[in-house]
Design a protein around this motif. Structure first.
Motif, mmCIF file in Angstrom:
data_model
loop_
_atom_site.group_PDB
_atom_site.id
_atom_site.type_symbol
_atom_site.label_atom_id
_atom_site.label_comp_id
_atom_site.label_asym_id
_atom_site.label_seq_id
_atom_site.Cartn_x
_atom_site.Cartn_y
_atom_site.Cartn_z
ATOM 1 N N PRO A 276 90.637 38.733 58.389
ATOM 2 C CA PRO A 276 91.067 39.149 59.379
ATOM 3 C C PRO A 276 91.012 38.626 60.998
ATOM 4 O O PRO A 276 89.875 37.744 60.902
ATOM 5 C CB PRO A 276 90.830 40.746 59.660
ATOM 6 C CG PRO A 276 89.368 40.783 59.251
ATOM 7 C CD PRO A 276 89.540 39.593 58.110
ATOM 8 N N ASP A 277 91.670 38.803 61.861
ATOM 9 C CA ASP A 277 91.354 38.378 63.270
ATOM 10 C C ASP A 277 90.236 39.114 64.049
ATOM 11 O O ASP A 277 89.940 40.260 63.279
ATOM 12 C CB ASP A 277 92.562 38.261 64.278
ATOM 13 C CG ASP A 277 93.257 39.408 64.376
ATOM 14 O OD1 ASP A 277 92.794 40.518 64.449
ATOM 15 O OD2 ASP A 277 94.533 39.632 64.772
ATOM 16 N N ALA A 278 89.845 38.871 65.177
ATOM 17 C CA ALA A 278 88.703 39.601 65.638
ATOM 18 C C ALA A 278 89.028 41.075 66.303
ATOM 19 O O ALA A 278 88.147 41.934 65.852
ATOM 20 C CB ALA A 278 88.250 38.831 66.987
ATOM 21 N N GLN A 279 90.265 41.163 66.576
ATOM 22 C CA GLN A 279 90.983 42.554 66.854
ATOM 23 C C GLN A 279 90.837 43.549 65.860
ATOM 24 O O GLN A 279 90.287 44.649 65.772
ATOM 25 C CB GLN A 279 92.152 42.441 67.552
ATOM 26 C CG GLN A 279 92.694 43.975 67.885
ATOM 27 C CD GLN A 279 93.844 43.813 68.704
ATOM 28 O OE1 GLN A 279 94.552 42.805 68.859
ATOM 29 N NE2 GLN A 279 94.262 44.870 69.579
ATOM 30 N N VAL A 281 88.964 43.329 62.927
ATOM 31 C CA VAL A 281 87.474 43.369 62.612
ATOM 32 C C VAL A 281 87.017 44.502 63.380
ATOM 33 O O VAL A 281 86.373 45.619 62.854
ATOM 34 C CB VAL A 281 86.641 42.313 62.883
ATOM 35 C CG1 VAL A 281 85.166 42.566 62.602
ATOM 36 C CG2 VAL A 281 87.077 40.968 61.707
ATOM 37 N N LEU A 282 87.272 44.546 64.679
ATOM 38 C CA LEU A 282 86.698 45.682 65.519
ATOM 39 C C LEU A 282 87.522 46.922 65.052
ATOM 40 O O LEU A 282 86.718 48.135 65.048
ATOM 41 C CB LEU A 282 87.051 45.407 66.890
ATOM 42 C CG LEU A 282 86.140 44.319 67.469
ATOM 43 C CD1 LEU A 282 86.684 44.025 68.972
ATOM 44 C CD2 LEU A 282 84.672 44.584 67.562
ATOM 45 N N ARG A 283 88.676 46.933 64.986
ATOM 46 C CA ARG A 283 89.488 48.110 64.645
ATOM 47 C C ARG A 283 88.919 48.669 63.326
ATOM 48 O O ARG A 283 88.877 49.746 62.978
ATOM 49 C CB ARG A 283 90.876 47.893 64.533
ATOM 50 C CG ARG A 283 91.361 47.882 65.910
ATOM 51 C CD ARG A 283 93.162 47.679 66.059
ATOM 52 N NE ARG A 283 93.647 48.848 65.476
ATOM 53 C CZ ARG A 283 95.058 48.979 65.127
ATOM 54 N NH1 ARG A 283 95.844 48.265 65.678
ATOM 55 N NH2 ARG A 283 95.414 50.094 64.641
ATOM 56 N N SER A 284 88.896 47.890 62.147
ATOM 57 C CA SER A 284 88.431 48.215 60.997
ATOM 58 C C SER A 284 87.032 48.629 60.885
ATOM 59 O O SER A 284 86.744 49.730 60.015
ATOM 60 C CB SER A 284 88.218 47.139 60.009
ATOM 61 O OG SER A 284 89.631 46.556 59.726
ATOM 62 N N THR A 285 86.079 48.147 61.655
ATOM 63 C CA THR A 285 84.615 48.687 61.633
ATOM 64 C C THR A 285 84.535 50.129 62.276
ATOM 65 O O THR A 285 84.008 51.051 61.857
ATOM 66 C CB THR A 285 83.942 47.757 62.583
ATOM 67 O OG1 THR A 285 83.931 46.368 61.997
ATOM 68 C CG2 THR A 285 82.406 48.201 62.693
ATOM 69 N N GLY A 286 85.410 50.288 63.491
ATOM 70 C CA GLY A 286 85.274 51.433 64.394
ATOM 71 C C GLY A 286 86.182 52.501 63.416
ATOM 72 O O GLY A 286 85.378 53.822 63.370
ATOM 73 N N GLY A 287 87.297 52.245 62.768
ATOM 74 C CA GLY A 287 87.788 53.120 62.000
ATOM 75 C C GLY A 287 86.945 53.368 60.795
ATOM 76 O O GLY A 287 87.247 54.713 60.579
ATOM 77 N N GLY A 288 86.489 52.813 60.186
ATOM 78 C CA GLY A 288 85.671 52.837 58.950
ATOM 79 C C GLY A 288 84.527 53.786 59.242
ATOM 80 O O GLY A 288 84.170 55.041 58.451
ATOM 81 N N LEU A 289 83.861 53.634 60.393
ATOM 82 C CA LEU A 289 82.575 54.199 60.639
ATOM 83 C C LEU A 289 83.368 56.041 61.232
ATOM 84 O O LEU A 289 82.561 56.674 60.666
ATOM 85 C CB LEU A 289 82.069 53.728 62.015
ATOM 86 C CG LEU A 289 81.031 52.512 61.775
ATOM 87 C CD1 LEU A 289 80.694 51.961 63.108
ATOM 88 C CD2 LEU A 289 80.096 52.987 60.798
ATOM 89 N N LEU A 290 84.450 56.101 61.821
ATOM 90 C CA LEU A 290 84.817 57.496 62.015
ATOM 91 C C LEU A 290 85.287 58.057 60.914
ATOM 92 O O LEU A 290 85.307 59.229 60.624
ATOM 93 C CB LEU A 290 85.903 57.114 63.011
ATOM 94 C CG LEU A 290 85.527 57.107 64.534
ATOM 95 C CD1 LEU A 290 86.818 56.827 65.442
ATOM 96 C CD2 LEU A 290 84.794 58.355 65.006
ATOM 97 N N MET A 291 86.127 57.287 60.005
ATOM 98 C CA MET A 291 86.268 57.878 58.849
ATOM 99 C C MET A 291 85.314 58.410 58.021
ATOM 100 O O MET A 291 85.410 59.718 57.422
ATOM 101 C CB MET A 291 86.852 56.599 57.608
ATOM 102 C CG MET A 291 88.492 56.518 57.825
ATOM 103 S SD MET A 291 88.786 55.063 57.149
ATOM 104 C CE MET A 291 88.438 55.572 55.241
ATOM 105 N N GLY A 292 83.932 57.969 57.983
ATOM 106 C CA GLY A 292 82.926 58.310 57.164
ATOM 107 C C GLY A 292 82.264 59.754 57.991
ATOM 108 O O GLY A 292 82.046 60.586 57.181
ATOM 109 N N VAL A 293 82.431 59.397 59.099
ATOM 110 C CA VAL A 293 81.772 60.779 59.909
ATOM 111 C C VAL A 293 82.899 62.201 59.839
ATOM 112 O O VAL A 293 82.343 63.101 59.589
ATOM 113 C CB VAL A 293 81.765 60.631 61.395
ATOM 114 C CG1 VAL A 293 81.458 61.699 62.357
ATOM 115 C CG2 VAL A 293 80.730 59.458 61.598
ATOM 116 N N GLY A 294 84.171 61.784 59.931
ATOM 117 C CA GLY A 294 85.023 62.831 59.774
ATOM 118 C C GLY A 294 85.123 63.338 58.174
ATOM 119 O O GLY A 294 84.970 64.363 58.104
#
Length: 353
Positions: A276-279, A281-294
């Motif tokens: 993926p491109d940099a954007q 990567v950032l969205r996947s990282t943030g989205g994945g972390l929030l998924m785990g929390v939720g």
């Protein structure tokens, strides 16, 4: 016995990949395209599992219980999870099967999801989850709340789902048939790897696998059906602590999803490593972390809560399902609303304005 989890997970991953069964897409379509075809398919999985789960309960194979209803955690966790899956590009199962296809962005989201779930379940976030889930109501199931037989609710769910499926099948029959390309394979190979899987047929397969998960999982001492969040957190905890007791039927299930989706993607020619491109990567990282929390707060993801919990008519399942759907709608408004605004700004100014 826990290897049955690996086998069933492989079948599930295969079906998810070949059917392109994405719950995030189902939820997103409701808000973005005003379409309910994939949401109806998701309800098929719930209805099929409901029939099987309560039949197994009546036969004494499993024992479905209610318990308390952690309403605050179901709402907050569901909203966070629903919001996160749009940014991550897929829910838990969607992320697993796309990781099996070679999407590096999905591997990033999957890593963030498992890590955050482990932190919230086994690490410093555990007191927060415990406190939120401690705010509860004493009645845990819809049928207990209404004082009716669960079979009444099962019948209503099956009837409503069947009517929705019939509606979509009639619409499909009225559409022009697409041109069929010449078949490359023959027989079973063509069905499994070449022909696109129908949404409702895929949902039926997933629902039947969900039913099979109950007795197979219970036989190993894990009294649950399909589940993604806790097994994902347990993988991280095992890698950190080396505690072999964490490797149970559920862990084998999620590893099997990766294996099955990889086999399906390779067989159909859809496997390809995509960076993926940099954007992204950032969205996947943030989205994945929030998924785990939720998911940790809500007590499950779109599988453990919205599918299995709803099939057994737990209040946690249905309320978190609704919260996830709402959270997805909020994220769609942010993500796609922002993109429309960017296109408007970037568009050339009309002559004469």
């Amino acid at each position: 016995m826990i290897l049955t989890g690996l086998a069933l997970g492989a079948l599930l991953g295969f079906a998810l990949q070949r059917g392109r069964f994405c719950v995030t897409g189902a939820f997103r379509d409701v808000w973005l395209a005003r379409q309910s075809r994939w949401l109806t398919a998701f309800f098929v999985t719930i209805a099929v599992q409901a029939v099987g789960a309560f039949a197994l309960d009546a036969a004494g194979v499993i024992e479905l219980g209610g318990g308390a209803f952690p309403w605050l955690a179901a709402i907050l966790g569901g909203l966070v999870f629903g919001f996160a899956i749009v940014y991550a590009g897929g829910c838990a199962t969607g992320t697993y099967y796309r990781a099996g296809e070679g999407l590096i962005g999905s591997w990033i989201a999957l890593g963030g999801y498992a890590l955050a779930a482990a932190i919230m379940k086994h690490g410093p976030g555990a007191p927060v989850v415990e406190a939120l889930r401690g705010v509860s109501a004493p009645v845990g199931t819809v049928h207990e709340l209404l004082g009716v037989s669960p079979w009444i609710l099962v019948a209503l769910l099956v009837a409503g789902t069947a009517a929705a499926v019939w509606h979509h099948l009639r619409k499909d029959a009225a559409r022009p048939k697409p041109v069929q390309l010449p078949a490359r394979g023959t027989g079973l190979a063509r069905i499994l790897f070449e022909r696109p899987w129908n949404a409702f047929a895929t949902a039926l397969v997933i629902g039947l696998l969900g039913i099979a998960a109950f007795p197979l999982s219970w036989a190993t001492g894990r009294e649950s059906g399909l589940g993604i969040t806790t097994p994902s957190a347990d993988i991280v905890a095992f890698l950190v602590t080396g505690d072999a007791e964490l490797v149970d039927w559920g862990v084998m299930l999620v590893l099997g999803i990766l294996l099955g989706s990889f086999i399906a993607a390779k067989g159909s020619g859809e496997f390809r490593v995509r960076v993926p491109d940099a954007q992204t990567v950032l969205r996947s990282t943030g989205g994945g972390l929030l998924m785990g929390v939720g998911a940790a707060i809500a007590g499950g993801c779109t599988i453990g809560n919205a599918m299995v919990g709803s099939a057994t008519f737990t209040l946690q399942g249905w309320v978190s399902f609704a919260a996830m759907l709402l959270g997805t709608g909020i994220a769609v408004r942010f993500v796609f609303g922002a993109r429309r605004a960017e296109r408007t700004v970037a568009a050339p100014t009309p002559v004469g304005v």
